[in-house]
Design a protein around this motif. Structure first.
Motif, PDB file in Angstrom:
ATOM      1  N   THR A  94       0.788  -1.239   0.000  1.00 16.43           N
ATOM      2  CA  THR A  94       0.000   0.000   0.000  1.00 16.43           C
ATOM      3  C   THR A  94       0.816   1.282   0.000  1.00 16.43           C
ATOM      4  O   THR A  94       0.548   2.178  -0.806  1.00 16.43           O
ATOM      5  N   VAL A  95       1.777   1.422   0.888  1.00 16.50           N
ATOM      6  CA  VAL A  95       2.365   2.750   1.104  1.00 16.50           C
ATOM      7  C   VAL A  95       3.237   3.208  -0.057  1.00 16.50           C
ATOM      8  O   VAL A  95       3.514   4.404  -0.195  1.00 16.50           O
ATOM      9  N   THR A  96       3.692   2.284  -0.903  1.00 14.62           N
ATOM     10  CA  THR A  96       4.497   2.690  -2.065  1.00 14.62           C
ATOM     11  C   THR A  96       3.695   2.636  -3.357  1.00 14.62           C
ATOM     12  O   THR A  96       4.263   2.796  -4.445  1.00 14.62           O
ATOM     13  N   SER A  97       2.391   2.413  -3.262  1.00 19.04           N
ATOM     14  CA  SER A  97       1.558   2.248  -4.456  1.00 19.04           C
ATOM     15  C   SER A  97       1.605   3.483  -5.353  1.00 19.04           C
ATOM     16  O   SER A  97       1.478   4.623  -4.874  1.00 19.04           O
ATOM     17  N   GLU A  98       1.744   3.245  -6.642  1.00 14.96           N
ATOM     18  CA  GLU A  98       1.808   4.353  -7.601  1.00 14.96           C
ATOM     19  C   GLU A  98       0.474   5.072  -7.761  1.00 14.96           C
ATOM     20  O   GLU A  98       0.429   6.162  -8.358  1.00 14.96           O
ATOM     21  N   PRO A 119       3.084   8.853  -2.686  1.00 17.73           N
ATOM     22  CA  PRO A 119       3.449   7.575  -2.071  1.00 17.73           C
ATOM     23  C   PRO A 119       4.748   7.688  -1.278  1.00 17.73           C
ATOM     24  O   PRO A 119       5.431   8.717  -1.317  1.00 17.73           O
ATOM     25  N   ALA A 120       5.074   6.639  -0.577  1.00 18.18           N
ATOM     26  CA  ALA A 120       6.352   6.575   0.129  1.00 18.18           C
ATOM     27  C   ALA A 120       7.416   6.048  -0.830  1.00 18.18           C
ATOM     28  O   ALA A 120       7.209   5.049  -1.513  1.00 18.18           O
ATOM     29  N   SER A 121       8.543   6.730  -0.879  1.00 17.16           N
ATOM     30  CA  SER A 121       9.655   6.246  -1.701  1.00 17.16           C
ATOM     31  C   SER A 121      10.470   5.201  -0.941  1.00 17.16           C
ATOM     32  O   SER A 121      11.170   4.389  -1.539  1.00 17.16           O
ATOM     33  N   ALA A 122      10.387   5.235   0.383  1.00 21.68           N
ATOM     34  CA  ALA A 122      11.054   4.249   1.241  1.00 21.68           C
ATOM     35  C   ALA A 122      10.318   4.220   2.569  1.00 21.68           C
ATOM     36  O   ALA A 122       9.678   5.201   2.955  1.00 21.68           O
ATOM     37  N   TRP A 123      10.403   3.083   3.269  1.00 25.01           N
ATOM     38  CA  TRP A 123       9.710   2.979   4.556  1.00 25.01           C
ATOM     39  C   TRP A 123      10.479   2.053   5.483  1.00 25.01           C
ATOM     40  O   TRP A 123      11.239   1.190   5.057  1.00 25.01           O
ATOM     41  N   THR A 124      10.285   2.292   6.784  1.00 27.00           N
ATOM     42  CA  THR A 124      10.838   1.431   7.820  1.00 27.00           C
ATOM     43  C   THR A 124       9.703   1.085   8.776  1.00 27.00           C
ATOM     44  O   THR A 124       9.099   1.973   9.371  1.00 27.00           O
ATOM     45  N   HIS A 127       8.992   7.882   4.062  1.00 24.68           N
ATOM     46  CA  HIS A 127       9.661   8.956   3.325  1.00 24.68           C
ATOM     47  C   HIS A 127       8.765   9.290   2.126  1.00 24.68           C
ATOM     48  O   HIS A 127       8.684   8.527   1.164  1.00 24.68           O
ATOM     49  N   VAL A 128       8.099  10.423   2.212  1.00 30.94           N
ATOM     50  CA  VAL A 128       7.059  10.768   1.245  1.00 30.94           C
ATOM     51  C   VAL A 128       7.673  11.389  -0.002  1.00 30.94           C
ATOM     52  O   VAL A 128       8.512  12.300   0.077  1.00 30.94           O
ATOM     53  N   ALA A 129       7.247  10.883  -1.166  1.00 31.39           N
ATOM     54  CA  ALA A 129       7.728  11.399  -2.448  1.00 31.39           C
ATOM     55  C   ALA A 129       6.671  12.326  -3.031  1.00 31.39           C
ATOM     56  O   ALA A 129       5.632  11.868  -3.517  1.00 31.39           O
ATOM     57  N   PHE A 130       6.914  13.625  -2.966  1.00 33.95           N
ATOM     58  CA  PHE A 130       5.974  14.600  -3.522  1.00 33.95           C
ATOM     59  C   PHE A 130       6.265  14.810  -5.005  1.00 33.95           C
ATOM     60  O   PHE A 130       7.425  14.718  -5.433  1.00 33.95           O
ATOM     61  N   PRO A 131       5.233  15.079  -5.803  1.00 34.72           N
ATOM     62  CA  PRO A 131       5.415  15.221  -7.253  1.00 34.72           C
ATOM     63  C   PRO A 131       6.482  16.242  -7.628  1.00 34.72           C
ATOM     64  O   PRO A 131       7.215  16.053  -8.589  1.00 34.72           O
ATOM     65  N   GLY A 132       6.585  17.315  -6.875  1.00 33.32           N
ATOM     66  CA  GLY A 132       7.551  18.352  -7.217  1.00 33.32           C
ATOM     67  C   GLY A 132       8.951  18.101  -6.695  1.00 33.32           C
ATOM     68  O   GLY A 132       9.851  18.914  -6.913  1.00 33.32           O
ATOM     69  N   GLY A 133       9.139  16.971  -6.011  1.00 34.45           N
ATOM     70  CA  GLY A 133      10.460  16.686  -5.462  1.00 34.45           C
ATOM     71  C   GLY A 133      10.696  17.421  -4.155  1.00 34.45           C
ATOM     72  O   GLY A 133       9.758  17.948  -3.534  1.00 34.45           O
ATOM     73  N   PRO A 134      11.933  17.465  -3.674  1.00 31.04           N
ATOM     74  CA  PRO A 134      12.246  18.142  -2.407  1.00 31.04           C
ATOM     75  C   PRO A 134      11.752  19.583  -2.414  1.00 31.04           C
ATOM     76  O   PRO A 134      11.776  20.258  -3.452  1.00 31.04           O
ATOM     77  N   MET A 135      11.303  20.036  -1.233  1.00 30.64           N
ATOM     78  CA  MET A 135      10.777  21.398  -1.142  1.00 30.64           C
ATOM     79  C   MET A 135      11.175  22.009   0.184  1.00 30.64           C
ATOM     80  O   MET A 135      11.448  21.305   1.170  1.00 30.64           O
ATOM     81  N   PRO A 136      11.232  23.326   0.255  1.00 26.91           N
ATOM     82  CA  PRO A 136      11.515  23.988   1.527  1.00 26.91           C
ATOM     83  C   PRO A 136      10.439  23.630   2.554  1.00 26.91           C
ATOM     84  O   PRO A 136       9.250  23.572   2.209  1.00 26.91           O
ATOM     85  N   VAL A 196      -1.520  13.896   0.890  1.00 26.28           N
ATOM     86  CA  VAL A 196      -0.980  13.052   1.956  1.00 26.28           C
ATOM     87  C   VAL A 196      -2.072  12.201   2.601  1.00 26.28           C
ATOM     88  O   VAL A 196      -1.782  11.145   3.185  1.00 26.28           O
ATOM     89  N   ALA A 197      -3.341  12.624   2.485  1.00 24.56           N
ATOM     90  CA  ALA A 197      -4.434  11.961   3.197  1.00 24.56           C
ATOM     91  C   ALA A 197      -4.506  10.471   2.883  1.00 24.56           C
ATOM     92  O   ALA A 197      -4.635   9.630   3.788  1.00 24.56           O
ATOM     93  N   ARG A 198      -4.429  10.106   1.621  1.00 25.88           N
ATOM     94  CA  ARG A 198      -4.566   8.691   1.264  1.00 25.88           C
ATOM     95  C   ARG A 198      -3.387   7.864   1.785  1.00 25.88           C
ATOM     96  O   ARG A 198      -3.556   6.713   2.196  1.00 25.88           O
ATOM     97  N   LEU A 199      -2.203   8.443   1.792  1.00 26.78           N
ATOM     98  CA  LEU A 199      -1.047   7.735   2.330  1.00 26.78           C
ATOM     99  C   LEU A 199      -1.176   7.539   3.840  1.00 26.78           C
ATOM    100  O   LEU A 199      -0.933   6.444   4.360  1.00 26.78           O
TER     101      LEU A 199
END
Length: 324
Positions: A198-202, A207-212, A225-234, A247-250
């Motif tokens: 679930t958490v890495t689902s496309e 989605p999460a790019s990695a999880w522990t 570790h959440v992967a946002f469409p725009g990449g890293p952000m401030p 983020v809600a669905r994740l």
């Protein structure tokens, strides 16, 4: 006064002599170890100010508890006969030199020896990943670098049914990992499968790019570790107003995952910043209210997660998948 230069010269000579003696002793131990029938190769390291003495033995033709016990006893006998100092022993099968069992010199003949060696043979025989097994009296770590075979290895570890309170299993697949204390249970398998599916689902907007995922004795911890469409952000741009819907669905999926364990749970949502740092923007503990001041930017994610997790304790008492 005339003796001072003599002393200054003598001290380094004594140190050199001591070092030479230690090297000679290590060489003698290694030579004798290589004469043991099951030993393919060995390496003996002398102690230093920062590390203790260590013996590494690559072995073959020792695939039973009895034969491995005999090998450990033979290594102990050589070390004792050579008056070698207390040492760490690494046992490495020649069939896969990425597998490694690490014990200390009190292991041979101990009450734990048979069960640990039996589990060592079971895990290296059944699991696809490389096994790093470290045992000390009262505690042990079984670290499996499973890669794409992680689901298989978690399931096989459950079937092996080995572990005591001091056992910690860790299964790794790249940047993601699953940790279980004690025995790996069928519930642990379901817990792991829920996270993996679930958490890495496309289909998730973020989605999460990695999880522990860690299942401990009294709680479950899930880092995403959440992967946002725009990449890293401030960090200041990562607000509930801008990204709450994504983020809600994740977060809902994550809460459904940890509920399977039937234990109090902690979830951390982590985002990468342009500087390469980790921004823990969301922190949820199932049985506690949010801690004021945790997020210096006061973005409101912790309270937002708490609202989404309302009733989590009640849902723990229901089977996964039941109607609420």
């Amino acid at each position: 006064m005339a003796r001072a230069p003599v002393l200054l010269v003598a001290l380094p000579l004594l140190a050199v002599a001591a070092c030479s003696g230690a090297l000679d002793q290590a060489h003698s131990v290694q030579t004798r170890l290589n004469r043991i029938d099951e030993v393919v190769a060995s390496r003996v390291s002398t102690p230093s100010p920062s590390t203790g003495a260590a013996i590494e033995v690559v072995y073959d033709d020792a695939d039973t508890v009895r034969s491995l016990s005999r090998l450990v006893k033979a290594v102990d006998a050589v070390a004792d006969d050579e008056d070698y100092p207390s040492y760490r022993l690494d046992l490495v099968p020649a069939a896969n030199e990425h597998d490694r069992l690490t014990v200390d010199d009190s292991f041979g003949g101990s009450t734990d020896q048979a069960s640990v060696l039996d589990n060592w043979l079971a895990t290296t025989g059944a699991l696809l990943g490389d096994v790093r097994y470290t045992f000390e009296p009262g505690t042990e770590e079984i670290d499996v670098d499973s890669g794409a075979g992680i689901a298989h290895d978690v399931g096989e570890a459950s079937r092996i049914r080995y572990g005591f309170p001091g056992t910690v299993w860790t299964f790794r697949d790249g940047a993601s990992s699953f940790v279980a204390s004690g025995r790996v249970s069928p519930t642990d398998v379901l817990l792991f499968q829920g996270a993996q599916r679930t958490v890495t689902s496309e289909i998730l907007p973020a989605p999460a790019s990695a999880w522990t995922l860690e299942r401990r004795d009294r709680q479950v911890l899930l880092d995403l570790h959440v992967a946002f469409p725009g990449g890293p952000m401030p960090p200041e741009r990562l607000t509930v107003r801008r990204y709450g819907d994504a983020v809600a669905r994740l977060s809902d999926a994550a809460m459904s995952v940890v509920r399977v364990a039937g234990l109090p749970a902690t979830i951390r949502l982590i985002a990468a910043t342009p500087d390469g740092d980790d921004d823990v923007f969301g922190y949820w503990v199932s049985d506690r209210r949010p801690v004021r001041g945790r997020d210096p930017l006061a973005r409101g994610w912790d309270l937002w997660l708490a609202h989404r997790g309302d009733g989590f304790g009640d849902r723990l008492r229901q089977p996964a998948g039941s109607a609420t």
